[in-house]
Motif scaffolding. Structure first.
Motif, PDB file in Angstrom:
ATOM      1  N   UNK A   1       0.869  -1.168   0.000  1.00 40.65           N
ATOM      2  CA  UNK A   1       0.000   0.000   0.000  1.00 40.65           C
ATOM      3  C   UNK A   1       0.912   1.227   0.000  1.00 40.65           C
ATOM      4  N   UNK A   2       0.723   2.099  -0.959  1.00 36.85           N
ATOM      5  CA  UNK A   2       1.577   3.279  -1.069  1.00 36.85           C
ATOM      6  C   UNK A   2       1.204   4.315  -0.019  1.00 36.85           C
ATOM      7  N   UNK A   3       2.205   5.063   0.454  1.00 35.61           N
ATOM      8  CA  UNK A   3       1.916   6.169   1.368  1.00 35.61           C
ATOM      9  C   UNK A   3       2.071   7.518   0.680  1.00 35.61           C
TER      10      UNK A   3
ATOM     11  N   UNK B   1      -4.452   2.462  12.102  1.00 31.70           N
ATOM     12  CA  UNK B   1      -3.142   2.970  11.699  1.00 31.70           C
ATOM     13  C   UNK B   1      -3.290   4.367  11.129  1.00 31.70           C
ATOM     14  N   UNK B   2      -2.419   5.269  11.563  1.00 32.55           N
ATOM     15  CA  UNK B   2      -2.326   6.579  10.929  1.00 32.55           C
ATOM     16  C   UNK B   2      -1.485   6.463   9.671  1.00 32.55           C
ATOM     17  N   UNK B   3      -2.027   6.957   8.534  1.00 33.67           N
ATOM     18  CA  UNK B   3      -1.266   6.913   7.293  1.00 33.67           C
ATOM     19  C   UNK B   3      -1.468   8.219   6.528  1.00 33.67           C
TER      20      UNK B   3
ATOM     21  N   UNK C   1       5.783  11.366  12.480  1.00 34.00           N
ATOM     22  CA  UNK C   1       6.831  10.446  12.916  1.00 34.00           C
ATOM     23  C   UNK C   1       8.130  11.200  13.155  1.00 34.00           C
ATOM     24  N   UNK C   2       8.926  10.634  14.024  1.00 39.56           N
ATOM     25  CA  UNK C   2      10.161  11.311  14.443  1.00 39.56           C
ATOM     26  C   UNK C   2      11.273  11.161  13.412  1.00 39.56           C
ATOM     27  N   UNK C   3      11.407   9.979  12.819  1.00 36.53           N
ATOM     28  CA  UNK C   3      12.480   9.721  11.862  1.00 36.53           C
ATOM     29  C   UNK C   3      11.918   8.841  10.765  1.00 36.53           C
TER      30      UNK C   3
ATOM     31  N   UNK D   1       4.107   5.171   9.119  1.00 36.73           N
ATOM     32  CA  UNK D   1       2.827   4.827   9.753  1.00 36.73           C
ATOM     33  C   UNK D   1       2.905   4.897  11.272  1.00 36.73           C
ATOM     34  N   UNK D   2       1.727   5.106  11.891  1.00 41.85           N
ATOM     35  CA  UNK D   2       1.701   5.219  13.346  1.00 41.85           C
ATOM     36  C   UNK D   2       0.487   4.509  13.924  1.00 41.85           C
ATOM     37  N   UNK D   3       0.629   4.054  15.158  1.00 41.36           N
ATOM     38  CA  UNK D   3      -0.475   3.424  15.876  1.00 41.36           C
ATOM     39  C   UNK D   3      -1.513   4.479  16.267  1.00 41.36           C
ATOM     40  N   UNK D   4      -2.714   4.014  16.648  1.00 42.50           N
ATOM     41  CA  UNK D   4      -3.798   4.977  16.830  1.00 42.50           C
ATOM     42  C   UNK D   4      -4.813   4.624  17.919  1.00 42.50           C
ATOM     43  N   UNK D   5      -5.144   3.361  18.096  1.00 43.55           N
ATOM     44  CA  UNK D   5      -6.318   3.002  18.884  1.00 43.55           C
ATOM     45  C   UNK D   5      -6.297   3.563  20.295  1.00 43.55           C
ATOM     46  N   UNK D   6      -5.122   3.598  20.924  1.00 48.56           N
ATOM     47  CA  UNK D   6      -5.021   4.033  22.315  1.00 48.56           C
ATOM     48  C   UNK D   6      -5.068   5.543  22.474  1.00 48.56           C
ATOM     49  N   UNK D   7      -4.924   6.283  21.385  1.00 50.04           N
ATOM     50  CA  UNK D   7      -4.899   7.747  21.439  1.00 50.04           C
ATOM     51  C   UNK D   7      -6.317   8.259  21.675  1.00 50.04           C
TER      52      UNK D   7
END
Length: 584
Positions: A343-345, A368-370, A386-388, A395-401
C-alpha cells in the motif's frame, strides 16, 4: 441508583500500603512495612483491594511506567504488526526486543516481571489480611476473595504469556513479612492454577457490578475461556481438542446468555466517549482531570505521534506488513498474497490526500495513521507525525490515542482516560471461531467471522474524507464521503477446507485487534511465530534496513527469558529456587 465509581482511581492511600512493602517485595527487607493486623478491618481490606486494582494498568513500580504497561506494546514490537518507532537511539533496550535479541538483563523484561509479581503480592496481601478481618459480612468476604482471585489469575496469566515457566504464588505460600515465603520454584505448569483462580471467581462474582471496573462473573468466565484457548495449540501448532471444547462451552454461554452486544461502529471500542459500552466485558479503567493525571493511561504515553498537539514521543509505529494486510479483493482479505505489493503512502502534492486507490478494509484507518487520511479527528495525518521517517517509516499506531474532545486535560496532553478494553465481545466471537474450526464446525466459524465483518462494513463507521485547510491543523470533513476506497464483504461461500478456514479466522483476528498488544502472543500460542516472523523480517527489512540480518529462533523466541534479577533474588541459602528457561 447507586453512584458508579472508577475503582482504579479511588482510595489512593491504598498505594501507600502496597508500595510500603518495597518495590522488590521478594528480596529486600520491607521499609515502612505494616502487619496484617494494622489493616485487618473491613475498611482496611477494602483499601488493600483497591491497591491491588491499581496494579492492573502496570504503572505501580516507582521509576517506570511503560515497561509493564498492560497494553504490552513494548513486547508487541516483536510481532509483525509494530516497529519500535521514534529514532534509533531512543530506548535501545526496546530495539533488542524488536530484533529478537531477548536478554535476561533487559530492563523492560525485568520490570514486566517485577510489576506482575507485585500485583500478585497485592492480591495475596488482600487474601491473607481478609482471613484476620472480623467486622465484615460473609457475603462481602466472599466477594472480596473472588475479586482478589480474579486479579491474581489475571496477573499470572500475563506472566504465563511472557514466560514459558513462570512461578505461581498463592496466598497459602505468601507471608507478608517472610521474604522466603514467596521464593517458589518454577517447576510446574501454572495454567491449571490460573484456571482455578478464574473459575473460583466466576462462581462467586455477580453478573453485574455497581462499580465500574470491578469484574463480573461474565468477565471471570471470559478470562477463563481465554486461559483455555491459549492452551489450544501445542508448540508445533497441533490443536488440543479437549481445551478447545472447554473454551467453546464458555464462549457459547457468553454469546448466548451474556448481556453483551457488538457496538454498531468499530471505532467505539477506542474512544473515551464510548468507554464501558455494551461490547465491553472488562476494561482497565483510566481517569484524568485538569488537576490530576496519576490515574491516566500513563504507561502508553510515549506511544503518541511526535507532532503537535502531542509532541512526544514517536514510539510504537505500524509496520508496512500490517498496512498491507488490510488490502481486499472482492471485499475479502488477500490471505496469501497481501504482502506481494505495498500500500503506497504517497500523497497528492496539492491536496495532500492519499493517492492510493486500491480497495481496503475500513478498519485500517481506525487502527493505523497513514498519510493523507484524517487521524482520529485531530488533523490529516502526514509524515510529520513520525520522528524519523527514514528509520521506522510513515505509519503510526492509533487506537489508544484519545480523541480531541478528551485531549489535554492533565499536565501532559498524551495522558488520557481512554480505557484499555482488555476483554471484549468481538474477542469471544473470534476465539469461538478458532475453536469451531478445530472441532469441525467450519460453518459456525464462518458465521462468527461474518458477524465481525458485517460490523466493520457499516458505512456510518468509515473514516470520512477530510480536505486540508490553509492551516496545518485546519480541515473540512466531506460528509458521506469515505476517506479511501473501502470495500469489505462477508464470506458467502461455504467453508469446507479447515486449513483455509483456520487461516481466515487468524487473519480476521489480526485485522480486528491490530496494535492492541495481542499479536505477538497470538503467533506464540498458535505455534506459527517462527515461520510468520521470519517471513515478515525478510519483507519488512527491505524498508526498515536495520532489521536486516535479524531472525526469530524457533523454540526460543516464543517466550522471553526470566530476568536474571528474579533468579538471583530467589535464592535460599545461596541456591536459586527459580531456574532459567533452558532455551536461554
Amino acid at each position: 441508583m447507586k453512584k458508579r465509581k472508577l475503582i482504579f482511581t479511588a482510595c489512593l492511600t491504598a498505594l501507600v500500603f502496597i508500595t510500603g512493602c518495597s518495590d522488590e517485595f521478594l528480596t529486600r527487607e520491607p521499609q515502612g512495612s505494616f502487619s496484617e493486623g494494622d489493616v485487618a478491618t473491613a475498611d482496611g481490606v477494602e483499601g488493600l483491594l483497591i491497591g491491588a486494582y491499581t496494579m492492573v494498568p502496570g504503572g505501580g513500580l516507582e521509576g517506570q511506567t511503560w515497561h509493564n504497561d498492560i497494553h504490552s506494546w513494548v513486547f508487541n514490537i516483536a510481532s509483525d504488526d509494530a516497529l519500535k518507532g521514534t529514532d534509533a537511539g531512543d530506548q535501545p533496550e526496546q530495539s533488542f526486543i524488536e530484533a529478537y535479541d531477548f536478554q535476561s538483563f533487559n530492563i523492560h523484561i525485568r520490570d514486566k516481571w517485577r510489576g506482575l509479581y507485585k500485583g500478585v503480592a497485592a492480591t495475596n496481601i488482600v487474601l491473607t489480611t481478609l482471613a484476620e478481618v472480623e467486622d465484615i459480612s460473609d457475603e462481602r468476604r466472599a466477594q472480596i476473595t473472588a475479586e482478589a482471585r480474579f486479579l491474581r489469575g489475571l496477573f499470572h496469566m500475563e506472566a504465563r504469556k511472557m514466560w514459558r515457566m513462570p512461578t505461581y504464588i498463592s496466598d497459602e505460600n505468601f507471608a507478608l513479612n517472610d521474604l522466603q515465603s514467596t521464593k517458589i520454584p518454577n517447576d510446574r505448569e501454572i495454567w491449571p492454577l490460573i484456571e482455578a483462580d478464574l473459575a473460583a471467581a466466576a462462581a462467586v462474582l455477580p453478573a453485574t457490578q455497581g462499580d465500574v471496573g470491578r469484574p463480573t462473573s461474565w468477565a471471570a468466565k471470559a478470562f477463563l475461556g481465554k486461559a483455555k484457548i491459549y492452551q489450544g495449540f501445542d508448540a508445533n501448532g497441533s490443536p488440543n481438542l479437549a481445551k478447545m471444547g472447554e473454551a467453546k462451552v464458555i464462549f457459547d454461554d457468553i454469546i448466548n446468555n451474556g448481556p453483551f452486544q457488538l457496538m454498531d461502529k468499530f471505532e467505539d471500542n477506542f474512544k473515551v466517549a464510548t468507554r464501558n459500552n455494551t461490547e465491553s466485558i472488562f476494561e482497565v479503567q483510566y481517569a484524568i482531570s485538569s488537576a490530576a493525571d496519576g490515574a491516566s493511561n500513563r504507561g502508553i504515553g510515549l506511544a503518541h505521534p511526535y507532532t503537535d498537539p502531542w509532541g512526544c514521543c514517536g514510539f510504537y509505529q505500524a509496520s508496512q506488513n500490517l498496512v498491507n494486510a488490510y488490502k481486499t479483493e472482492d471485499g475479502l482479505p488477500m490471505l496469501d498474497t497481501f504482502n506481494d505489493a505495498n500500500v503506497s503512502f504517497d500523497t497528492d502534492p496539492v491536496t495532500t490526500l492519499s493517492t492510493y486507490t486500491g480497495t481496503l478494509d475500513p478498519r485500517l484507518d481506525h487502527s493505523v495513521g497513514r498519510p493523507g487520511i484524517l487521524y482520529k479527528g485531530f488533523k490529516i495525518y502526514q509524515t510529520d507525525f513520525v520522528r524519523d521517517l527514514s528509520y521506522a517509516g510513515p505509519y503510526f499506531s492509533m487506537k489508544h490515542v484519545a480523541e480531541p474532545e478528551a485531549f489535554g486535560q492533565g499536565g501532559w496532553g498524551n495522558l488520557s482516560a481512554n480505557n484499555y478494553r482488555i476483554m471484549r465481545l468481538d474477542m469471544i466471537y473470534l476465539w469461538l471461531a478458532e475453536a469451531e474450526v478445530e472441532l469441525g464446525d467450519l460453518e459456525r466459524a464462518r458465521t462468527l467471522v461474518n458477524e465481525i465483518r458485517t460490523r466493520a462494513a457499516n458505512p456510518e463507521g468509515f473514516v470520512p474524507l477530510a480536505t486540508q485547510g490553509t492551516d496545518r491543523n485546519d480541515f473540512t470533513i466531506e460528509a458521506g464521503t469515505p476517506a479511501a476506497n473501502y470495500d469489505i464483504a462477508t464470506y458467502d461461500t461455504a467453508w469446507t477446507d479447515p486449513v483455509t478456514a483456520r487461516k481466515a479466522v487468524r487473519f480476521e483476528t489480526r485485522l480486528e485487534f491490530a496494535l492492541e498488544g495481542h499479536r505477538f502472543f497470538d503467533l506464540q500460542r498458535w505455534g506459527i511465530a517462527a515461520e510468520t516472523l521470519n517471513a515478515y523480517i525478510a519483507s519488512e527489512s527491505q524498508q526498515r534496513i536495520y532489521l536486516q540480518g535479524r531472525s526469530f529462533v524457533a523454540g526460543k523466541n516464543e517466550f522471553f527469558p526470566i530476568p536474571i534479577e528474579a533468579i538471583d533474588r530467589s535464592a535460599i541459602e545461596g541456591q536459586p529456587t527459580i531456574t532459567q528457561d533452558p532455551a536461554y
